[in-house]
Design an enzyme around this catalytic site. Structure first.
Site, PDB file in Angstrom:
ATOM      1  N   GLY A  66       3.617   6.661   8.095  1.00  0.00           N
ATOM      2  CA  GLY A  66       4.989   6.775   7.598  1.00  0.00           C
ATOM      3  C   GLY A  66       5.851   5.615   8.031  1.00  0.00           C
ATOM      4  CG  ASN A  67       6.634   4.136  11.954  1.00  0.00           C
ATOM      5  OD1 ASN A  67       6.128   4.969  12.688  1.00  0.00           O
ATOM      6  ND2 ASN A  67       7.930   3.862  11.980  1.00  0.00           N
ATOM      7  CB  SER A  68       3.337   1.495   6.177  1.00  0.00           C
ATOM      8  OG  SER A  68       2.145   1.473   6.906  1.00  0.00           O
ATOM      9  CG  ASP A 115      -0.126  -4.160   2.622  1.00  0.00           C
ATOM     10  OD1 ASP A 115       0.039  -3.632   1.506  1.00  0.00           O
ATOM     11  OD2 ASP A 115      -0.219  -3.500   3.670  1.00  0.00           O
ATOM     12  CG  HIS A 149      -0.324   0.224   2.520  1.00  0.00           C
ATOM     13  ND1 HIS A 149      -0.016  -0.820   3.368  1.00  0.00           N
ATOM     14  CD2 HIS A 149       0.080   1.350   3.167  1.00  0.00           C
ATOM     15  CE1 HIS A 149       0.526  -0.334   4.469  1.00  0.00           C
ATOM     16  NE2 HIS A 149       0.605   0.979   4.379  1.00  0.00           N
ATOM     17  CG  LEU A 177      -7.847 -26.806  -2.457  1.00  0.00           C
ATOM     18  CD1 LEU A 177      -8.422 -27.510  -1.234  1.00  0.00           C
ATOM     19  CD2 LEU A 177      -7.165 -27.811  -3.375  1.00  0.00           C
ATOM     20  N   GLY A 178      -9.980 -23.535  -5.236  1.00  0.00           N
ATOM     21  CA  GLY A 178     -11.161 -22.989  -5.884  1.00  0.00           C
ATOM     22  C   GLY A 178     -12.425 -23.164  -5.068  1.00  0.00           C
TER      23      GLY A 178
END
Length: 447
Positions: free
Chosen positions: A278-280, A206, A176, A335-336
């Site tokens: 800002g730490n992400s 992510d 992100h 596996l759907g």
């Protein structure tokens, strides 16, 4: 003198008669009712509670209560003398003396080992500015200039952090942080800056891998995140609010956190080290300066740190980086099918005495599960011999299987146990990331 005493006696007599009369009346009453002179002392608070509780318990078969004796438990709950003699002496574990050695006065060594490898990431992307001059809404002007004549573009910037994991320039950050970016700039702690290329992204965890071309790059050692324990000291390094590299300290509050609704696959480390916007993508390290997680999300009602932060475990981050570098994508088993929790009410509707397994909610047509004969309403009880109790963990276990391998599934259909063999397929790349609205209330990515 006799003349002075007579007025004094005459003044005292009216006061003495009521006292004498009261004393004589009390003597008569006590003589008539002697039990009034033998009042019991008021019981203490604990005795009152015991008697009241005992009376209630005695009515329910719990304790025997007598006004003149102690409250005793029911004889059925009390060991007899013979039973006490037969019982072994209790083995008590003595606690050793508390070691009051002071902890480290500074974590400078750990910070010096890891901080140079934590970078600031500035991403920007062009977006169309839908605002236009009011005259351009008039059809008369549109026939000359067109609807898109004065449509402009503007740059939208975001900031985050990243961690250099290899000396040849591979950086791991959150997806992100760089999602949709047209340009990604990386700033090192030593002052160097450069543009980065995207190696690959994995929206379902992510995470994103970047590549920069610089010499003498610092790196951080990767710890085994399975050895992270609640109570371990943790340090979060990142670029909160764009003020520059910052280090905060806390402890590991929990491990294995999931059901937050942030990612498709969740196994977060929780920490109370301050994580802010800002730490992400920054580093969560231990006191040795080794990486234990990638900071990803916070629980907050204000947008800032409230002592509940989440990091992706280092082991998972390493596996995803290697997969992105080797294949440009993360290869997962599939596996759907869609599964959901087997609640007590659902278990009752299926005729089960207790919840066991997960319910197959949907089966994708022509998917591996459909080809193996699975149906909606089947109850998966085990995958490869491992019992299932959680829908998310079940999907994570399936994702860990290599596509092309055969997987044994145990299930219940109409109350009858069955065993099915399924050839695992490769999970398709998702079209979009999970919606923030699906996240647990207050949980968000800090950017």
């Amino acid at each position: 003198m006799p003349q002075t005493r007579r007025p004094l006696r005459s003044s005292l007599l009216p006061l003495l008669w009521p006292v004498v009369t009261g004393v004589l009346l009390a003597i008569v009453v006590l003589d008539r009712f002697p039990e009034l002179g033998h009042s019991e002392p008021a019981p203490e608070v604990g005795q009152q509670g015991g008697q009241q509780g005992g009376q209630q318990g005695g009515q329910q078969g719990g304790a025997i209560v007598s006004r003149d004796q102690q409250v005793l438990p029911s004889p059925a709950l009390t060991l007899s003398a013979e039973q006490r003699e037969e019982s072994a002496n209790p083995v008590l574990r003595e606690a050793p003396p508390l070691q009051r050695n002071s902890g480290p006065a500074s974590y400078q060594t750990a910070v010096d080992a890891a901080a140079p490898a934590v970078v600031n990431i500035y991403s920007s992307r062009k977006i169309e500015d839908d605002s236009k001059h009011p005259l351009m809404s008039d059809p008369f002007f549109n026939q000359f200039y067109g609807e898109n004549a004065l449509r402009s573009q503007r740059m939208l910037s975001s900031l985050g952090s990243g961690v250099i994991l290899s000396s040849d320039g591979y950086i791991l950050t959150n997806n992100h942080v760089i999602q949709g970016a047209d340009q990604i700039q990386v700033a090192l702690r030593d002052g160097r800056e450069t543009l980065a290329k995207v190696v690959g992204v994995d929206p379902e965890s992510d995470l994103a891998a970047l590549k920069i071309d610089l010499e003498d790059l610092p790196t951080v050692a990767i710890a085994d995140s399975t050895q992270v324990h609640v109570g371990d000291v943790s340090l979060a390094i990142g670029n909160p609010f764009g003020v520059g590299q910052t280090v905060t300290m806390g402890i590991i509050s929990a491990t294995g956190r999931n059901h937050l609704g942030l990612n498709a696959y969740e196994d977060f480390i929780q920490t109370d080290a301050a994580i802010n916007p800002g730490n992400s993508g920054g580093a969560l390290i231990n006191t040795d300066g080794s990486l234990v997680g990638i900071n990803t999300a916070i629980y907050s009602r204000s947008g800032g740190s409230q002592g509940i932060g989440f990091a992706i475990p280092a082991n998972l981050a390493r596996d995803i980086l290697e997969s992105l570098v080797d294949h440009g994508r993360v290869i997962r088993g599939w596996l759907g099918l869609e599964v959901q929790e087997l609640t007590p009410s659902l278990a009752h509707s299926f005729g089960l005495s207790a919840p066991q397994g997960v319910v197959v909610a949907a089966v994708l047509r022509d998917g591996p599960a459909a080809q193996a004969g699975l149906r909606p309403g089947d109850i998966l009880t085990a995958v490869a011999g491992k019992r299932l109790i959680d829908a998310r963990l079940a999907m994570a276990d399936i994702a860990a299987v290599k596509p092309g391998d055969t997987l044994q599934l145990n299930l219940l259909r109409d109350g009858k146990p069955m065993e099915v063999s399924v050839k695992v397929g490769e999970r398709p790349i998702p079209d979009s990331t999970p919606s923030p609205a699906a996240a647990a209330p207050g949980v968000s990515s800090p950017g």
